[in-house]
Design an enzyme around this catalytic site. Sequence first.
Site, mmCIF file in Angstrom:
data_model
loop_
_atom_site.group_PDB
_atom_site.id
_atom_site.type_symbol
_atom_site.label_atom_id
_atom_site.label_comp_id
_atom_site.label_asym_id
_atom_site.label_seq_id
_atom_site.Cartn_x
_atom_site.Cartn_y
_atom_site.Cartn_z
ATOM 1 N N GLU A 113 0.888 -1.161 0.000
ATOM 2 C CA GLU A 113 0.000 0.000 0.000
ATOM 3 C C GLU A 113 0.920 1.203 0.000
ATOM 4 O O GLU A 113 1.695 1.399 0.933
ATOM 5 C CB GLU A 113 -0.918 -0.022 1.222
ATOM 6 N N CYS A 147 -1.012 8.752 4.450
ATOM 7 C CA CYS A 147 -1.126 8.524 3.011
ATOM 8 C C CYS A 147 -2.529 8.838 2.515
ATOM 9 O O CYS A 147 -2.723 9.101 1.333
ATOM 10 C CB CYS A 147 -0.739 7.098 2.662
#
Length: 542
Positions: A113, A147
């Site tokens: 990810e 993020c």
Amino acid sequence: GARARPVRLTVVTPPWNFPVAIPTGSTAAALAAGSAVIVKPATQARRCGSVMVDALWRAGVPADVLRLVHVDEGELGRRLVSHPAVDRLVLTGAFETARLFRSLRPDLQLLAETSGKNAIVITPHADLDLAVRDLVQSAFGHAGQKCSAASLAILVGSVATSDRFRDQLVDAVTSLRVGLPSDPTAQMGPLIEPAAGKLARALTELSPGESWLVAPRRLDDAGRLWSPGVKAGVRRGSEFHLTECFGPILGLIAARDLDEAIAIQNEVDYGLTAGLHSLERAELERWLGAVQAGNVYVNRGITGAIVRRQPFGGWKRSAVGAGAKAGGPSYLIGLCDWETATATALAPVGAAVRRLLDGARRAGLDEAGLALLERAAGSDAAAWRDELGTPRDVSGLLAERNVLRHLPVPVCVRFEGGHLALLLRVVAAGILAGAPLRVSVAAPLPPACADLLGELGVDHVVQDEAAWRRWLAGAPPGRVRLIGGDRRAFAAASDGRVDLALYAQPVVEAGRVELMAFLREQAVAVTAHRFGSPTALSEGLL
């Protein structure tokens, strides 16, 4: 229709910004899948990683199954991530880090990810009070060091010139109290390390057309404590529009209408989180049908995904490898190897797949191959009916709809040898998923099989090794389902490209496994109330 085979060793390399939750999730998942695990915490969060591993040891995980290592990012770290004994590597971090890891070992099975450049679209139909609140919380929580953080606000039509919106945004941002964790009144903390590179530029420089709506200020000598900043006039296609900065800086981009806003939102290379603030049903439907992100949010913030409720993971450069969303129902699939078994849970197949099955018989496929195709197609149909084909809200909250849906994604199917039934089985899964297919074969197919693919509307091309290598060099980012080939040979042919997700497991009859190559998950969260009172805005939306 399939049996999971645990892999020997998984290495987990978590980030510093969620230093307990993320490594716990990755480590527990790999252990649950039957793998031994080595955890290498981020160097900035070694103590948190140590506490997490110690808690698992105390809970009964054997120390010879779970190992903790603290190594720097130099030679020892490189040897760890590239070691041939590593069967899986789970990374949460920058896309550049994923590219570095793959350059060290091109055939590394990397599940990552990665980065995000996330935006919230705000239309004139939004509740501007709530939009400002959610925008500020999404942009400056953790000092923007998530993020999933909102780095951009795309202001549609009159919102871009609204004095009310700008005044409220300025008031909300400037009222945030910035301080060290030792200050219990602080609402925004420090950077993990002094601002440098693209973040330092974003905090101190303006590009053509930009102006400071709220100018950030450096508050300490070390350069770790900054007040939040807001840039107005960010231009489409500029560095700030397209580049992840990972800090307390927000940019504002104007859009003429919702279609242009969606185009601006989708133009970035990443697709992690995305948001929309609007109380107009038609705008919600238009946006949900076009937005390119793995986690999307309507009339709420775009951070703070909760396990099971909003499984987490992105599209495009925000995800690397043949993995699935963390905290979701398919996460363990990518952490295992698979071997085929006889599928027994079957359902009636649809018309398109039935044409393939009938065509396979006419093409002269042997009885064993036909039986495999029938079972696999029935397994696909059962998985589609029971889980993958319909958006599902397993949380069932009244105040918020949280839907996980599976959407088709283009796939190149590369057939390098084996029984033709295996190729047709994979094509059948792609057809059911509605995925655009490109079939590449290493040698010409029997004419009847080639004709069958043509009848089904599936393009196929014959490419020898040299032609295949040339195609891989220039192929757009995407997915490859490899049949009969070799993972190491593919890594050599593709030069270890990190933007090509390779599905190279043996073909299995289980639709729940095989269909995942042709689907990408999207978690959709929609606020279903107004100030505590239920609203019909989200009813029947998905």
